[in-house]
Design an enzyme around this catalytic site. Structure first.
Site, mmCIF file in Angstrom:
data_model
loop_
_atom_site.group_PDB
_atom_site.id
_atom_site.type_symbol
_atom_site.label_atom_id
_atom_site.label_comp_id
_atom_site.label_asym_id
_atom_site.label_seq_id
_atom_site.Cartn_x
_atom_site.Cartn_y
_atom_site.Cartn_z
ATOM 1 N N ARG A 37 2.773 10.823 36.426
ATOM 2 C CA ARG A 37 1.744 12.026 35.615
ATOM 3 C C ARG A 37 2.875 12.485 34.654
ATOM 4 O O ARG A 37 3.940 12.957 34.868
ATOM 5 C CB ARG A 37 1.303 12.781 36.685
ATOM 6 N N ASP A 38 2.383 12.920 33.479
ATOM 7 C CA ASP A 38 3.240 13.575 32.426
ATOM 8 C C ASP A 38 3.642 14.898 33.036
ATOM 9 O O ASP A 38 2.987 15.665 33.215
ATOM 10 C CB ASP A 38 2.436 13.373 31.055
ATOM 11 N N ASN B 23 2.837 6.035 20.854
ATOM 12 C CA ASN B 23 3.505 6.678 19.859
ATOM 13 C C ASN B 23 4.680 5.690 19.508
ATOM 14 O O ASN B 23 5.225 5.127 20.400
ATOM 15 C CB ASN B 23 4.008 8.159 20.136
ATOM 16 N N VAL C 156 10.502 9.699 23.641
ATOM 17 C CA VAL C 156 11.209 8.885 24.472
ATOM 18 C C VAL C 156 11.122 7.541 24.278
ATOM 19 O O VAL C 156 10.084 6.759 24.025
ATOM 20 C CB VAL C 156 10.605 9.195 25.991
ATOM 21 N N HIS D 62 5.683 3.668 26.315
ATOM 22 C CA HIS D 62 4.944 4.441 27.439
ATOM 23 C C HIS D 62 3.465 4.300 26.795
ATOM 24 O O HIS D 62 3.491 4.562 25.621
ATOM 25 C CB HIS D 62 5.385 5.625 27.846
ATOM 26 N N HIS E 271 0.307 6.338 26.719
ATOM 27 C CA HIS E 271 -0.284 7.758 27.434
ATOM 28 C C HIS E 271 -1.841 7.409 27.713
ATOM 29 O O HIS E 271 -2.588 6.669 27.005
ATOM 30 C CB HIS E 271 -0.162 8.698 26.130
HETATM 31 P P1 AMP Z 1 6.147 10.531 23.529
HETATM 32 O O1 AMP Z 1 6.297 11.741 22.456
HETATM 33 O O2 AMP Z 1 4.961 9.669 23.201
HETATM 34 O O3 AMP Z 1 7.383 9.776 23.335
HETATM 35 O O4 AMP Z 1 5.818 10.946 25.025
HETATM 36 C C1 AMP Z 1 6.682 11.194 25.953
HETATM 37 C C2 AMP Z 1 6.461 11.806 27.005
HETATM 38 O O5 AMP Z 1 7.115 12.060 27.944
HETATM 39 C C3 AMP Z 1 5.842 13.551 26.726
HETATM 40 O O6 AMP Z 1 4.353 13.565 26.762
HETATM 41 C C4 AMP Z 1 6.627 14.218 27.870
HETATM 42 O O7 AMP Z 1 6.038 15.359 28.364
HETATM 43 C C5 AMP Z 1 7.013 13.016 28.796
HETATM 44 N N1 AMP Z 1 8.157 13.248 29.803
HETATM 45 C C6 AMP Z 1 9.230 13.266 29.102
HETATM 46 N N2 AMP Z 1 9.995 13.448 30.335
HETATM 47 C C7 AMP Z 1 9.196 13.294 31.417
HETATM 48 C C8 AMP Z 1 9.366 13.095 32.890
HETATM 49 N N3 AMP Z 1 10.750 13.088 33.392
HETATM 50 N N4 AMP Z 1 8.496 12.855 33.878
HETATM 51 C C9 AMP Z 1 7.292 12.927 32.999
HETATM 52 N N5 AMP Z 1 6.829 12.872 31.715
HETATM 53 C C10 AMP Z 1 7.989 13.000 30.953
#
Ligand code: AMP
Length: 114
Positions: free
Chosen positions: A29-30, A87, A96, A100, A102
């Site tokens: 989960r995000d 993304n 990140v 990944h 979403h």
């Molecule tokens: P993006 O902007 O597409 O790279 O998405 C990165 C996502 O990772 C964001 O929605 C963050 O809220 C999520 N995120 C970052 N660190 C963590 C973590 N440790 N556990 C869960 N979600 C994370």
């Protein structure tokens, strides 16, 4: 990769709220959910962005989508509908750098996305 937060989650080195895992992918989960259900599906292999995906890794992306489909069914919104997003790089909103998927569900989604 040593300093990749998602590699560390996949390796169990830092905690996450896991909803699914197999030999190829991990889903959790995000931390900052953008929908009632917001799950990230990641490959165990470190692939920084979609641009770095190699032809021999195409099956990994297929597994990511299959896992997302299964999680959508488990979460109960497969029939109502949901959104899957990857993304890529700055203009795509990637923060990140370990690919990944979403999975967002549990509310109506808007189009076009922001
Ligand atoms: P993006 O902007 O597409 O790279 O998405 C990165 C996502 O990772 C964001 O929605 C963050 O809220 C999520 N995120 C970052 N660190 C963590 C973590 N440790 N556990 C869960 N979600 C994370």
């Amino acid at each position: 990769m040593d300093d990749c937060i998602f590699c560390k989650i996949a390796a169990g080195e830092i905690p996450a709220d896991l909803v699914y895992e197999d030999d190829t992918v991990v889903a959790f989960r995000d931390l900052n959910p953008q929908a009632p259900t917001h799950v990230l599906v990641i490959p165990r292999a470190h692939i920084a962005t979609l641009n770095e995906l190699k032809p021999e890794q195409e099956g990994i992306v297929g597994r990511m989508f299959s896992a997302a489909k299964e999680i959508a069914a488990q979460e109960g919104f497969a029939e109502a509908g949901y959104r899957t997003v990857i993304n890529c790089n700055e203009a795509g909103g990637q923060t990140v750098f370990h690919i990944h998927l979403h999975l967002l569900g549990g509310r109506m989604m808007n189009w076009p996305p922001g």
